[in-house]
Structure formats: C-alpha cells, structure tokens
Design a protein around this motif. Structure first.
Motif, mmCIF file in Angstrom:
data_model
loop_
_atom_site.group_PDB
_atom_site.id
_atom_site.type_symbol
_atom_site.label_atom_id
_atom_site.label_comp_id
_atom_site.label_asym_id
_atom_site.label_seq_id
_atom_site.Cartn_x
_atom_site.Cartn_y
_atom_site.Cartn_z
ATOM 1 N N THR A 22 -6.285 17.238 -12.189
ATOM 2 C CA THR A 22 -5.594 16.253 -11.342
ATOM 3 C C THR A 22 -4.479 15.546 -12.108
ATOM 4 O O THR A 22 -3.878 14.608 -11.595
ATOM 5 C CB THR A 22 -6.584 15.202 -10.809
ATOM 6 N N ILE A 23 -4.235 15.970 -13.358
ATOM 7 C CA ILE A 23 -3.172 15.304 -14.131
ATOM 8 C C ILE A 23 -1.978 16.242 -14.290
ATOM 9 O O ILE A 23 -2.060 17.441 -14.027
ATOM 10 C CB ILE A 23 -3.673 14.854 -15.527
ATOM 11 N N LEU A 24 -0.884 15.668 -14.774
ATOM 12 C CA LEU A 24 0.316 16.471 -14.967
ATOM 13 C C LEU A 24 0.168 17.339 -16.220
ATOM 14 O O LEU A 24 -0.277 16.858 -17.267
ATOM 15 C CB LEU A 24 1.522 15.539 -15.132
ATOM 16 N N GLU A 25 0.567 18.595 -16.087
ATOM 17 C CA GLU A 25 0.492 19.522 -17.223
ATOM 18 C C GLU A 25 1.725 19.297 -18.093
ATOM 19 O O GLU A 25 2.741 19.974 -17.951
ATOM 20 C CB GLU A 25 0.442 20.965 -16.695
ATOM 21 N N GLY A 26 1.645 18.312 -18.981
ATOM 22 C CA GLY A 26 2.818 17.895 -19.749
ATOM 23 C C GLY A 26 3.268 18.958 -20.741
ATOM 24 O O GLY A 26 2.441 19.573 -21.418
ATOM 25 N N VAL A 27 4.571 19.135 -20.846
ATOM 26 C CA VAL A 27 5.123 20.070 -21.832
ATOM 27 C C VAL A 27 4.923 19.483 -23.235
ATOM 28 O O VAL A 27 4.553 20.186 -24.177
ATOM 29 C CB VAL A 27 6.618 20.351 -21.541
ATOM 30 N N THR A 28 5.115 18.171 -23.355
ATOM 31 C CA THR A 28 4.881 17.529 -24.653
ATOM 32 C C THR A 28 3.390 17.596 -24.986
ATOM 33 O O THR A 28 3.005 17.862 -26.127
ATOM 34 C CB THR A 28 5.381 16.075 -24.633
ATOM 35 N N ARG A 29 2.541 17.385 -23.990
ATOM 36 C CA ARG A 29 1.083 17.492 -24.179
ATOM 37 C C ARG A 29 0.723 18.844 -24.781
ATOM 38 O O ARG A 29 0.002 18.928 -25.770
ATOM 39 C CB ARG A 29 0.394 17.306 -22.817
#
Ligand code: COI
Length: 366
Positions: free
Chosen positions: A266-273
């Motif tokens: 349910t969270i954003l798949e961050g590129v920085t993450r």
C-alpha cells in the motif's frame, strides 16, 4: 519551418525566454517547486488514435474545459525525477526507467493509457536539451541543486460521466531545486497521523496519483501545527504498522547491521528506497523489507537497538528523522545519523558523477 528534436519532439521555442541575469538569480536560491523553466514537453493521447507525436512548447497555462474529467474525478498521475549537472557540464538523470515503469503501473491503476519507457525518457531528454541553461551547477559537494522534472498525465476529456477519459494529456515541466526541507539536511520531526490514513488494501496507495497527496494534506497541516515537517501514516486496517510519510519512504537502522523498510503493497515503490536497499547491501548491511510496528520503533529506540531512522525520496534524498511526535508521546529517531549521512553521500556522489556508477543507474540527458 518545423524543427524536430533528435527524440522526434517538435520544437516550438518560446519567443520570450527568461533573460540570463534573471535566470541566474533564480538559480542562486531556487527553493523547491517555486520557479519553472521556459518550456514544457507535451504528448497527447486519444482513445481513437493512441499517442500522438510529442512537442516541446513554451511553458504556460493549460487550456482545459471546465468539464475536463481530471477536475472532477482526479484521474491524474505524476512522477518526480531529477537532472544533475556533472563537473564536465553534461546532464544526467537517475534510473529513469524505474520512474517510467512506476508511471505505467500508476496509469494502469488509474485507468489511464500507459506511456512507453522510451517516450517517457525521450520527453525528459527533449525538455532538458531545450532548457539546459536551467540545470544548476552545484557550487560545492555540500550543495544539492538539480533540475526537478515533473512528468504528469491528466484526463482532459470534456465529460462528466464517471468512466476513464478518452482524451489524455501528458506533460513534463521542470523546476530548479535546492534541498526539499527548509533547514537543508538537518534531522526533521515528523507527526504521527492518528485520524487519517493514506491508503488501504486495494486502494491507490502504491500509485503516484494526485489524490493520495490531496488526502494527505489535512494530516500534513496537523503536522505543521504541531511543529513537524512531515506526517507519518499507519496502515488503515490495524493502525499499528508504519507505512510512509506524506511524500517519502522510511528506513530504520539497527545496531546489529539490519536496515528495515516497510514492505511494498500500500506504499509507494520509491526509486530512492530501492537504491538505498542496494547501497545498504553493498555496504554490508542487512536490508529487510517487512512490516514494522510503531511499538517496534518505540521499543527499539528505547533499548538502543534502533540507532537511526531516516526518510528518503527523490525530492528529499535522505533526511534523518529526529523524532516522531504523537498526541501521547515523543519517540526519538535514534541517537545517530552516520548511516543516513554515508548512504546519502554515496547516492549523491553517484548522481552527480563523483563516484563510479557501478549499477548502471545513470542516463545522460544532455
Ligand atoms: C518526489 O520525491 O519526487 C515526490 O514526488 C515527493 C513529493 C515532492 C510529492
């Protein structure tokens, strides 16, 4: 005469470009998201014809019918990408194919047409080539200035029925940017939203759509009223699992070398993450993507097991968390900031071309 960029975008340059002195003044102190360059990229889609060819045209207000469905039903998605100037003057971006893939996933969730990866990257190249003088040159390694690129797609059909729009416009605008938070990279306080959720199972939490951000604003206001820079959301079902901040992912560093980030869903798949997970593994840390509860945060900091908490995102890069403020208590963000600082340095060094791009993350824009 029709002029076309090497990416096939028709070039329609402005007749009133910003003068160099004014532009340089903006580049001295751009803040975040306040100033925009002279042009924007645009590609139109219709249900009948698919994607048309693109153009780079003067930056300026859009003409939208008041019945355009984006204005009523928020059928909209966006991305955040940065362009970095390297010491030799060339301009690069970071993992744009990840942003393109996420944009496609967001489009699927919002019933918008998918834009192919090549056109997505070409639109960045065509715009940056046109507005190359707007890409800041960082004065030192400590200065984190770049050109923030904001691709977005809107439902522009004049129609009030609730169904996917048959006319869609894709744009990229560009804004010179300094550090996202006012205080630069100093640790920030975050507010725990108890009354509002960002996303629920089956909702749009993993999509980068305007609606997610619109619904976070009231919680963000609450955060600011409580002296915090950002808001943290818990899961919508049990109200105990940490999800993400209003516009960033979270990481928890443990004394024993584990580095934990909330799992996807349910969270954003961050590129920085994703990049932090890789850099952490490269550095010998043990990355874990799993659920982490508010109790684990509190107890881990208390026992000293958790040594650092930090947030990350394209706009924020990596920012240490000083504390989590809730109506009942204040939970510290950990005593240290060393791992966050080291990962931040490694990431920025790759992005600005000061370190070897060992994962092939950079794409040249101009
Ligand atoms: C980004 O980090 O690029 C974001 O989109 C977050 C925020 C500015 C909305």
């Amino acid at each position: 005469m029709r002029i076309v960029s090497s990416q096939g975008f028709e070039l329609r340059p402005t007749t009133t470009p910003t003068d160099a002195a004014q532009r340089d003044e903006v580049l001295q102190n751009p803040g975040f998201g306040r100033y925009f360059t002279d042009h924007m990229a645009h590609v139109r889609w219709t249900h009948a014809d698919g994607w048309n060819s693109g153009e780079v045209r003067p930056y300026g207000p859009l003409s939208l019918d008041p019945a355009a469905s984006v204005l009523h039903y928020a059928q909209e998605i966006f991305e955040g990408v940065k362009a970095y100037r390297h010491a030799d003057g060339s301009v690069w971006t970071f993992r744009p194919e990840k942003n393109a893939a996420r944009f496609q996933a967001s489009a699927r969730r919002l019933a918008l047409p998918e834009l192919d990866t090549e056109t997505f990257i070409d639109s960045l190249k065509a715009l940056v080539a046109q507005d190359i003088d707007w890409v800041p040159t960082p004065a030192s390694e400590a200065e984190e200035s770049s050109l923030y690129l904001r691709p977005f797609m809107i439902a522009s059909e004049k129609f009030l029925g609730v169904r996917p729009s048959k006319e869609v416009d894709y744009y990229v605008i560009a804004s010179p940017a300094a550090a996202y938070f006012k205080g630069g990279v100093k640790p920030v306080s975050i507010w725990l939203s108890r009354d509002y959720n960002r996303a629920g199972p089956g909702g749009t939490g993993a999509a980068k759509c305007g609606g997610n951000y619109a619904s976070s604003l009231v919680a963000q206001q609450e955060a600011e009223a409580n002296g915090c820079a950002q808001v943290a959301f818990l899961d919508a079902v049990e109200h105990k699992w940490i999800e993400e901040l209003g516009g960033m992912n979270l990481f928890f560093v443990y004394k024993d070398g584990r580095i934990v980030t909330p799992e996807l869903g349910t969270i954003l798949e961050g590129v920085t993450r994703d990049s932090v997970l890789q850099l952490a593994a490269d550095a010998g840390l043990k990355p874990e993507e799993r659920r982490i509860s508010i109790d684990e945060w509190r107890d881990g900091v208390k026992s000293g097991e958790i040594s650092e908490v930090f947030a990350c995102g394209t706009a924020a890069v990596i920012t240490p968390i000083a504390e989590l403020v809730t109506p009942e208590e204040r939970i510290a963000g950990g005593e240290q900031t060393e791992i966050a600082s080291e990962l931040r340095k490694q990431l920025l060094d790759i992005q600005y071309g000061r370190a070897e791009d060992r994962h092939g993350w950079l794409t040249r824009l101009a």
